[in-house]
Design a protein around this motif. Structure first.
Motif, mmCIF file in Angstrom:
data_model
loop_
_atom_site.group_PDB
_atom_site.id
_atom_site.type_symbol
_atom_site.label_atom_id
_atom_site.label_comp_id
_atom_site.label_asym_id
_atom_site.label_seq_id
_atom_site.Cartn_x
_atom_site.Cartn_y
_atom_site.Cartn_z
ATOM 1 N N ARG A 1 0.804 -1.152 -0.097
ATOM 2 C CA ARG A 1 -0.067 -0.066 -0.037
ATOM 3 C C ARG A 1 0.855 1.269 0.079
ATOM 4 O O ARG A 1 2.044 1.207 0.313
ATOM 5 C CB ARG A 1 -0.764 0.162 1.066
ATOM 6 N N GLY B 1 -2.679 4.619 2.223
ATOM 7 C CA GLY B 1 -3.245 3.421 2.431
ATOM 8 C C GLY B 1 -3.873 2.678 1.104
ATOM 9 O O GLY B 1 -4.362 1.524 1.038
ATOM 10 N N LYS C 1 -3.755 0.670 -2.412
ATOM 11 C CA LYS C 1 -3.200 -0.502 -3.042
ATOM 12 C C LYS C 1 -2.386 -0.144 -3.817
ATOM 13 O O LYS C 1 -2.306 0.485 -4.877
ATOM 14 C CB LYS C 1 -4.463 -1.439 -3.263
ATOM 15 N N TRP C 2 -1.161 -1.284 -3.860
ATOM 16 C CA TRP C 2 0.010 -0.967 -4.618
ATOM 17 C C TRP C 2 0.477 -2.555 -4.813
ATOM 18 O O TRP C 2 0.642 -3.191 -3.912
ATOM 19 C CB TRP C 2 0.717 -0.054 -4.290
ATOM 20 N N THR D 1 -0.694 1.077 -9.332
ATOM 21 C CA THR D 1 -1.419 1.671 -8.424
ATOM 22 C C THR D 1 -2.257 2.715 -8.902
ATOM 23 O O THR D 1 -2.115 3.084 -10.169
ATOM 24 C CB THR D 1 -0.537 2.290 -7.063
#
Length: 341
Positions: free
Chosen positions: A69, A74, A76-77, A96
């Motif tokens: 993240r 925070g 998502k990645w 992302t």
């Protein structure tokens, strides 16, 4: 170009490996008689002849996939390690939302912090890991196995770290995908090869993502082929020369081994080799090192399918794939195998 595309029902894409490595099915394609036969992979020693030589790609797959993240938001990645550059930064494919600025920090689900330091001309991210260690050391601690997206959308299960690695992988970790034809080998298969008088030798090719890149040109020979690092040691060269002098066949395990050996055989005959190869194998092609091939079933419209077609012949390979689909063989990385003799 003969046989370059085909229809594959989605349920034939293997999501898990066979219960036992050598229990996968093996489709045998004989060029001399144009016959297609059905076997199990553990039959391989009996399908080869005493005096043949099996050549393996001993690369080790890196746990190159990282998931996490953005530290600040925070969000998502996820990323895929491609290589380390001279400055120590990691070149990565990353996904992302939005377009993060240089200096943005990310934290993986395993606790590794990385900072975006720039981008390459082809939009790969340049990331700085904050922990000390080489890429293999850090990825073995913080990374996940880089399953291709057609296997459970790339999500790792408990058994993948073992099963998406060959039993003979060496210490040189550098692949972001497995040399999948080798996944079917077991110590028992090697024991039976030895008992039958069939030798083994090794090369190394670190598999890159370009291996799976679809060919988009109408004329596939115009495709910009990817480059991969590979090596053929002198001992393997000597063993191959001895094998051929005795009338034995060189059996390449996988398209990666084939590409490596044929690169080392150019331009003036087989010799030791270490470096990047950009060899594009497609019909017509003169094979100078490889006489037979063990390979998995490949994605449509890829250079891997073209390579196999160059050895088997496009028409015969088309028949073989049609037979495999009809008989519901399991396809792609965790799927069944083919032996081209």
């Amino acid at each position: 170009m003969h046989f370059f595309d085909y229809h594959l029902p989605e349920h034939l894409i293997a999501q898990h490996p066979a219960a036992e490595r050598d229990a996968a099915r093996l489709l045998v394609v004989r060029r001399d008689t144009q016959r297609i036969q059905h076997h199990i992979f553990r039959d391989l020693p009996e399908l080869l002849s005493p005096g043949d030589l099996v050549v393996l790609n001993d690369t080790r797959v890196l746990p190159a996939r990282v998931v996490g993240r953005r530290e600040a938001t925070g969000g998502k990645w996820e990323g895929l390690f491609l290589r380390a550059i001279e400055t120590g930064l990691w070149e990565m494919l990353a996904q992302t939302r939005g377009y993060p600025e240089v200096g943005t920090a990310f934290v993986t689900d395993t606790g590794l912090r990385l900072v975006l330091r720039g981008r390459t001309a082809d939009r790969h991210w340049l990331m700085q890991p904050e922990a000390e260690g080489t890429p293999p050391e850090l990825l073995s601690t913080y990374g996940h196995i880089p399953l291709p997206p057609y296997i459970r959308k790339g999500r790792e299960d408990a058994g993948d770290r073992d099963r998406y690695q060959t039993v003979y992988a060496g210490t040189a970790a550098g692949s972001v995908a497995a040399p999948t034809a080798g996944l079917h080998f077991t110590p028992a298969v090697f024991d039976r090869l030895t008992a039958r008088g069939i030798g083994t030798a090794r090369v190394t090719l670190h598999v890159g993502l370009g291996t799976f890149a679809p060919v988009k040109e109408d004329d596939p020979t115009k495709h910009a082929i990817h480059h991969e690092w590979c090596a053929v040691p002198q001992g393997t060269v000597d063993t191959i020369r001895d094998t051929k002098a005795r009338g034995g066949r060189v059996v390449a395990i996988g398209t990666t081994t084939t590409r490596t050996l044929e690169s080392a055989a150019r331009p003036d005959g087989l010799r030791s080799f270490c470096g990047e190869t950009g060899l594009f194998i497609h019909e017509p092609f003169e094979f100078r090192a490889v006489d037979a091939l063990v390979t998995n079933f490949h994605l449509p419209r890829t250079t891997l399918l073209l390579l196999v077609g160059a050895l088997a012949g496009g028409e015969l390979l088309a028949r073989a794939y049609a037979e495999a689909v009809t008989c519901e063989y399991r396809f792609f990385s965790y799927g069944d195998a083919m032996l081209v003799l």
